[in-house]
Design a protein around this motif. Structure first.
Motif, PDB file in Angstrom:
ATOM      1  N   ILE A  60       0.825  -1.208   0.000  1.00 44.10           N
ATOM      2  CA  ILE A  60       0.000   0.000   0.000  1.00 44.10           C
ATOM      3  C   ILE A  60       0.857   1.254   0.000  1.00 44.10           C
ATOM      4  N   TYR A  61       1.934   1.237   0.783  1.00 44.38           N
ATOM      5  CA  TYR A  61       2.735   2.462   0.862  1.00 44.38           C
ATOM      6  C   TYR A  61       3.342   2.824  -0.485  1.00 44.38           C
ATOM      7  N   LEU A  62       3.616   1.813  -1.317  1.00 46.91           N
ATOM      8  CA  LEU A  62       4.155   2.095  -2.649  1.00 46.91           C
ATOM      9  C   LEU A  62       3.075   2.613  -3.586  1.00 46.91           C
ATOM     10  N   GLN A  63       1.863   2.126  -3.411  1.00 42.95           N
ATOM     11  CA  GLN A  63       0.763   2.626  -4.237  1.00 42.95           C
ATOM     12  C   GLN A  63       0.480   4.085  -3.891  1.00 42.95           C
TER      13      GLN A  63
ATOM     14  N   THR B 233       1.561   3.726   7.692  1.00 47.14           N
ATOM     15  CA  THR B 233       1.717   3.433   6.272  1.00 47.14           C
ATOM     16  C   THR B 233       2.111   4.686   5.506  1.00 47.14           C
ATOM     17  N   VAL B 234       1.490   5.813   5.851  1.00 48.37           N
ATOM     18  CA  VAL B 234       1.833   7.068   5.180  1.00 48.37           C
ATOM     19  C   VAL B 234       3.228   7.530   5.601  1.00 48.37           C
ATOM     20  N   VAL B 235       3.563   7.307   6.867  1.00 52.60           N
ATOM     21  CA  VAL B 235       4.915   7.632   7.321  1.00 52.60           C
ATOM     22  C   VAL B 235       5.930   6.937   6.427  1.00 52.60           C
ATOM     23  N   ARG B 236       5.641   5.682   6.160  1.00 49.72           N
ATOM     24  CA  ARG B 236       6.553   4.901   5.336  1.00 49.72           C
ATOM     25  C   ARG B 236       6.641   5.455   3.920  1.00 49.72           C
TER      26      ARG B 236
ATOM     27  N   PHE C  76       9.997   6.968   2.238  1.00 49.81           N
ATOM     28  CA  PHE C  76      10.439   6.417   0.958  1.00 49.81           C
ATOM     29  C   PHE C  76      10.663   7.537  -0.057  1.00 49.81           C
ATOM     30  N   LEU C  77       9.695   8.442  -0.159  1.00 47.10           N
ATOM     31  CA  LEU C  77       9.811   9.524  -1.151  1.00 47.10           C
ATOM     32  C   LEU C  77      10.904  10.520  -0.774  1.00 47.10           C
ATOM     33  N   GLN C  78      11.114  10.672   0.513  1.00 43.81           N
ATOM     34  CA  GLN C  78      12.184  11.574   0.937  1.00 43.81           C
ATOM     35  C   GLN C  78      13.543  10.980   0.558  1.00 43.81           C
ATOM     36  N   GLN C  79      13.649   9.691   0.756  1.00 39.06           N
ATOM     37  CA  GLN C  79      14.893   9.012   0.423  1.00 39.06           C
ATOM     38  C   GLN C  79      15.146   9.038  -1.088  1.00 39.06           C
ATOM     39  N   GLN C  80      14.065   9.085  -1.871  1.00 42.73           N
ATOM     40  CA  GLN C  80      14.164   9.204  -3.328  1.00 42.73           C
ATOM     41  C   GLN C  80      14.367  10.663  -3.753  1.00 42.73           C
ATOM     42  N   GLU C  81      14.439  11.561  -2.763  1.00 48.76           N
ATOM     43  CA  GLU C  81      14.613  13.000  -3.029  1.00 48.76           C
ATOM     44  C   GLU C  81      13.468  13.596  -3.845  1.00 48.76           C
ATOM     45  N   VAL C  82      12.289  13.079  -3.623  1.00 45.90           N
ATOM     46  CA  VAL C  82      11.113  13.627  -4.292  1.00 45.90           C
ATOM     47  C   VAL C  82      10.443  14.660  -3.388  1.00 45.90           C
TER      48      VAL C  82
ATOM     49  N   VAL D   1       0.880  13.816   7.391  1.00 45.30           N
ATOM     50  CA  VAL D   1       0.747  12.364   7.458  1.00 45.30           C
ATOM     51  C   VAL D   1      -0.648  11.977   7.944  1.00 45.30           C
ATOM     52  N   ARG D   2      -1.103  12.641   8.997  1.00 39.34           N
ATOM     53  CA  ARG D   2      -2.422  12.297   9.551  1.00 39.34           C
ATOM     54  C   ARG D   2      -3.549  12.577   8.572  1.00 39.34           C
ATOM     55  N   ASP D   3      -3.470  13.728   7.919  1.00 40.43           N
ATOM     56  CA  ASP D   3      -4.535  14.075   6.972  1.00 40.43           C
ATOM     57  C   ASP D   3      -4.602  13.087   5.814  1.00 40.43           C
ATOM     58  N   LEU D   4      -3.422  12.802   5.257  1.00 44.12           N
ATOM     59  CA  LEU D   4      -3.433  11.901   4.107  1.00 44.12           C
ATOM     60  C   LEU D   4      -3.907  10.518   4.531  1.00 44.12           C
ATOM     61  N   ALA D   5      -3.429  10.062   5.695  1.00 40.69           N
ATOM     62  CA  ALA D   5      -3.864   8.758   6.189  1.00 40.69           C
ATOM     63  C   ALA D   5      -5.377   8.715   6.332  1.00 40.69           C
TER      64      ALA D   5
END
Lengths: 117, 117, 117, 117
Positions: B9-12, B48-51, B55-61, B35-39
Motif C-alpha cells: 500500500i505504501y508504494l501505491q 503506512t503514510v509515514v513509510r 520512501f519519497l524523501q529518500q528518493q529525493e522527491v 501524514v495524519r490528513d493523508l492517512a
DNA sequence: GTGGTCTAGACCACC
DNA sequence: GTGGTCTAGACCACA
C-alpha cells in the motif's frame, strides 16, 4: 532459473508454466514434470512447486491423475490465452496509455521502439 | 482510495503522489498533506503514510521542514519524470512487446485501442 | 465408473462390490470378475483392484481359489450387512442428527424428502 | 482438539470454523484468532492453520485485512448455511436413503433413533 | 503485532 | 514412482 524478488517464487513458476502452455510447448493432456523433478531442476524446495501446482489446478490450467502426476488441462491453452488477453486489454493497455500521457510518449514513439527492438 | 492486493500500500500511495507531482498538481516547494490528513483521507494506517513519506524523501522527491511538514522537492517533477521515462522504455515497453507476441497482438491492435480509448 | 476425490479408489471399489453382495447380485460362492477384467471395466490400474481384493479378502468378504479366481464368501452377505448396519446406527445416524440441528432440518423435512424421492 | 485420521487436519479446522460461524458464535466482520494463536490453541503447526485460512478465504468465508488479521466474511453465515444445506439435501440425504434401502432401515427406524438420542 | 513465503525434511496413501 | 500433508523454524513485508 532466476527469480525476481518482487513476486512470490511459486507465482513466477506458475507464469513460467503458463507461458509454456501458451506457446504450445506443453500440449493439452500431456504430463508435466513431477513436483520433485521440477523443484530439482529449478533449484527450489519441493513445497514451493506443490504450491504452484495447487494454484494452477485451482485455476483449472492443470489437473491431477492420482498416482500418475499432473497434466495440462484440456482447454488450458485457450483458457490461459483468453484470461491473459482479457487482462492485457483491460488492465495493461489502459495503464500503458495512462503512463504514456503522463510521460509524454506518443504512439509514434512506441512504434519506433517496436521497430528497433 | 482502492488498493491493489499485489503491491504494498505504501508504494501505491507513493505512485499516487508522484502522479500528482508529474501532472503539475503539486508544484515544487509546495506543502503536501500532513501524514495524519493523508492517512485519514485515504483510509489507511498512519504508519503506512509515514513509510511512504520516508520512501519519497529518500528518493529525493519530497523533503521535510521540521515542524512544518513535507514539501515537494525543487527538482522533483523533472527527477520523477526522468526516472519514470527510463523505467518505461527499459522495463515496461520490453515486457509489453513480449506479451504482445505471446498473445498475438500487433502494433495495429494497440493503435486501434488507442484511438478508441 | 466415476470416483470421488475424497476417498481412496480401492475403497470405493470395495464398497461397490459390497453393495453387489448386499443386494444379492453376487451370491455366495459365486466367482467375481478377475482382477484384470474388473480393472479394465472400471478404468483403473490393475494394482488398485488387487488392493481391493486383498482388502475384501482380509475382511472375509471374498476368498481366493488358487488358479480359479476370487469368490464371494459363504457368509459374506450377512457379515457385510451386520457390519454396515452397525456403522449406520452408530456413526452415520448420529452425524446425521448433528448436521440436522446445525442446519435446521427437522425429522419432518427428512420424511418429506423421503416421500418425494 | 482431537483430529480424525481420515481427513486432513487443515480441513477439519475449516469445518470447526464453519460451525462456529453457522452457530453464530463468530459473527460477520468479527476478527477471528490470529494464525499463531489458533495454531497454539489447537496444538498444530503454524503452517497448517495458514492452509485452513487460505482455503476459507478462497471459499469467501473469511477475508484478510492486511496487517490486521482475518475476519468473518459479511455473508459468510448465509453462504456456509446454503452450501451445507445444498450438500445435505443433494448428497447426504440421497446417500442416506440408498443405504437405508440396502440395509432395510425404514423411516420409522430413523424416527425411533431420533427420539431416543 | 499481523500474515506471506520459503526451506528442510519427514511420513503417508496411492497407483 | 506419484502427490498430500504436516512439522519446525526462519525471514520478510506490512500496518
Amino acid at each position: 532459473m532466476e527469480f525476481a524478488e518482487s513476486k512470490a517464487i511459486y507465482l513466477q513458476i506458475a507464469e513460467f508454466i503458463e507461458e509454456k502452455i501458451l506457446a504450445g510447448d506443453w500440449p493439452a493432456d500431456e504430463r508435466i514434470p513431477s513436483v520433485r523433478d521440477l523443484a530439482a531442476s529449478l533449484g527450489v524446495n519441493y513445497n514451493t512447486v506443490v504450491r504452484t501446482y495447487e494454484f494452477l489446478q485451482q485455476q483449472e490450467v492443470i489437473f491431477n491423475r492420482r498416482g500418475l502426476g499432473y497434466f495440462v488441462g484440456l482447454e488450458a491453452q485457450e483458457r490461459v490465452r483468453q484470461r491473459q488477453r482479457e487482462e492485457f486489454t483491460h488492465k495493461i493497455i489502459p495503464e500503458l496509455f495512462r503512463k504514456m500521457e503522463l510521460l509524454s510518449f506518443s504512439l509514434e514513439d512506441i512504434s519506433a521502439l517496436y521497430k528497433n527492438k
